[in-house]
Enzyme design. Structure first.
Site, PDB file in Angstrom:
ATOM      1  N   TYR A   1       0.988  -0.860   0.343  1.00 52.43           N
ATOM      2  CA  TYR A   1       0.096  -0.286   0.380  1.00 52.43           C
ATOM      3  C   TYR A   1       1.078   1.418  -0.593  1.00 52.43           C
ATOM      4  O   TYR A   1       0.436   2.265  -0.416  1.00 52.43           O
ATOM      5  CB  TYR A   1      -0.820   0.039   1.365  1.00 52.43           C
ATOM      6  CG  TYR A   1      -2.084  -1.352   1.115  1.00 52.43           C
ATOM      7  CD1 TYR A   1      -2.197  -1.722  -0.079  1.00 52.43           C
ATOM      8  CD2 TYR A   1      -2.800  -1.202   2.407  1.00 52.43           C
ATOM      9  CE1 TYR A   1      -3.026  -2.490   0.231  1.00 52.43           C
ATOM     10  CE2 TYR A   1      -3.762  -2.033   2.308  1.00 52.43           C
ATOM     11  CZ  TYR A   1      -4.544  -3.003   1.039  1.00 52.43           C
ATOM     12  OH  TYR A   1      -5.234  -4.192   1.169  1.00 52.43           O
TER      13      TYR A   1
ATOM     14  N   HIS B   1      -0.440 -11.790   1.960  1.00 53.17           N
ATOM     15  CA  HIS B   1      -1.063 -11.018   1.024  1.00 53.17           C
ATOM     16  C   HIS B   1      -1.475 -11.531  -0.094  1.00 53.17           C
ATOM     17  O   HIS B   1      -0.998 -11.194  -0.926  1.00 53.17           O
ATOM     18  CB  HIS B   1      -0.653  -9.985   1.087  1.00 53.17           C
ATOM     19  CG  HIS B   1      -1.768  -8.552   0.808  1.00 53.17           C
ATOM     20  ND1 HIS B   1      -0.875  -7.279   0.366  1.00 53.17           N
ATOM     21  CD2 HIS B   1      -3.164  -9.085   0.452  1.00 53.17           C
ATOM     22  CE1 HIS B   1      -1.695  -6.535   0.075  1.00 53.17           C
ATOM     23  NE2 HIS B   1      -3.378  -7.143   0.117  1.00 53.17           N
TER      24      HIS B   1
END
Length: 376
Positions: free
Chosen positions: A83, A156
Site C-alpha cells: 500500500y 497477502h
C-alpha cells in the site's frame, strides 16, 4: 443512484463498537488426525476496523484520514507492504497515542499489515534464508509503522509476487516456505508478531498448509481476509473458514463504492440498489450501515474505508439496529445470481461489466482479482 445520507439527515451515530471477534492460532496436527491441537495467541480482534487501502502520494492526507478514524473510535488499523502508506499511518498512530496518552496506549490498538509471498531457488532446502527474508520484511513494517510489534500479519494473496502465471508450481512453494517462516517468527522470543493469517486464500490453499507438510506441528491461520459484499458472498469459503475456527474479515464491503474516487468501471454498487434502500429506510439508517450490519450478522468482521469523517463515523455505528430474517434473506439473495437482486435486472443491465483480469478475474470483484481457485 440515491445520495448517501449524512449526519445532518438524522442518521443515528452512536460511536459504540460491536463486540470483538476472538481469534487464535492453533498449532498441532489435530485438524489432520483428530488429536487435540494446542491453542495459543488467543486474543480479541475488533469486529469493525479501518481499511488501509488509501493510495495517495500525499502523506499528510493519508495521516489525516487515519487520525480521523482513530478519533472516531476505530481501534483496528489495516495496511499492507504494497500500500506504500505505512509510514503515514505510523505518524497518525504516534500522534494519536501521544495526544491521548492518559487514556489510549499502543496496547489499545490492533495493527494489521500484510506481506507478499516470495519463493527463491534454494528456499525448499534452506529454511533460514526464507526466515531471514521474512523477518527483514516484518522489521521494515515495524519501522515504518513506528511500533515494536504487529497484532496480526497476513500473507497477502496465494500467488508469489515473482511468478505471474497462476498455474506456476512456485506459488504453493512460496505459500509453504513463507508460512513456515512466519510461524517461526510468531513462536520466537522476539514477540514481534502476535497472530498470523492469510488474505484472499481459498480453503484449498489453506488445507495445503497441513496436507503438504511432513511436520507433526502446523500452525493454522487465525484470520482469512477476503473481498466480501452482497454481490460476492463467497459462501463456501466463509462457511469452511468459520467451521475451522478461522475468522473471516471482509474488505471491499461496499462493492464498487468501496474505493472512493476511483474512476475505472467496477461491478454495480450494492448501496445504490432499491432493495438496500428500502431496508435502510425501514431501520432509519444508511445503506452502508445496512451492508455492514449484514456483514457482521453473517459472522464476518469488516474493515470499511473512507477518507470522509462523517462516513467514518457512520460506518462505525452499526449497533443500534438488527436485521431480521426477511432483511437478511433479501440481501443474501443478491449473491445468488450475478448482478441481480429481487429480480430487478434492469438496475444492473445499464452498468458495464468490469474489466476481467488476464488470468480469470472474477467479474464480481471490484478489484478485478484473479479468482483464488484458479491459482495452483
Amino acid at each position: 443512484v440515491l445520495p448517501r445520507p449524512s449526519r445532518s439527515d438524522g442518521i443515528r451515530i452512536r460511536q459504540k463498537p460491536p463486540p470483538p471477534v476472538h481469534i487464535s492460532n492453533v498449532r498441532g496436527n489435530g485438524f489432520r488426525d483428530g488429536s487435540t491441537p494446542t491453542h495459543f495467541s488467543i486474543m480479541e480482534m475488533p469486529a469493525i476496523g479501518f481499511g488501509g487501502g488509501i493510495f495517495s502520494r500525499n502523506s499528510t492526507f493519508v495521516t489525516s484520514a487515519f487520525a480521523s478514524a482513530l478519533r472516531t473510535g476505530y481501534r483496528l488499523i489495516d495496511t499492507a507492504s504494497n500500500y506504500r502508506n505505512e509510514e503515514a499511518i505510523g505518524n497518525a498512530i504516534g500522534q494519536f497515542v501521544q495526544e491521548n496518552n492518559q487514556e489510549i496506549s499502543r496496547a489499545n490498538l490492533f495493527i494489521t499489515s500484510k506481506i507478499e509471498l516470495r519463493w527463491l531457488p534454494g528456499d525448499d532446502d534452506n529454511d533460514d534464508a526464507s526466515y531471514s527474508r521474512t523477518l527483514a520484511t516484518i522489521d521494515e513494517r515495524l519501522r515504518l509503522l513506528n511500533t515494536s510489534y504487529l497484532d496480526l500479519v497476513l500473507l497477502h494473496g496465494p500467488k508469489s509476487e515473482v511468478h505471474s502465471h497462476p498455474r506456476s508450481e512456485y506459488h504453493a512453494r512460496a505459500r509453504w516456505n513463507t508460512w513456515k517462516a512466519l510461524s517461526r517468527i510468531l513462536l520466537s522470543e522476539t514477540k514481534k508478531v502476535r497472530a498470523i493469517g492469510v488474505s484472499n486464500w481459498s480453503p484449498r490453499h489453506i488445507q495445503q498448509l497441513w496436507h503438504d507438510s511432513d511436520s507433526q506441528s502446523i500452525t493454522k491461520p487465525a484470520v482469512n481476509q477476503i473481498e466480501f459484499h452482497p454481490l460476492l458472498q463467497r459462501n463456501e469459503t466463509v462457511t469452511w473458514c468459520i467451521d475451522q475456527g478461522i475468522a473471516v474479515q471482509a474488505y471491499g464491503a461496499f462493492g464498487g463504492r468501496q474505493a472512493e474516487g476511483r474512476k475505472r468501471e467496477g461491478p454495480p454498487d450494492p448501496t445504490s440498489f432499491s432493495g438496500i434502500h428500502e431496508i435502510a429506510t425501514k431501520h432509519g439508517v444508511s445503506p452502508h450501515q445496512i451492508i455492514l450490519r449484514w456483514t457482521l450478522q453473517r459472522g464476518v468482521a469488516a474493515i470499511p474505508m473512507s477518507t470522509n469523517e462523517d462516513h467514518q463515523a457512520e460506518n462505525f455505528d452499526v449497533l443500534g439496529f438488527e436485521l431480521d430474517t426477511g432483511d437478511m434473506g433479501r440481501i443474501n439473495a443478491m449473491g445468488d445470481e450475478e448482478f441481480d437482486f429481487d429480480g430487478s435486472a434492469a438496475e444492473t443491465k445499464k452498468r458495464k461489466r468490469p474489466p476481467v483480469a488476464k488470468w480469470g478475474g472474477d467479474p464480481r470483484s471490484y478489484y478485478g482479482f484473479t479468482d483464488p481457485e484458479k491459482i495452483l
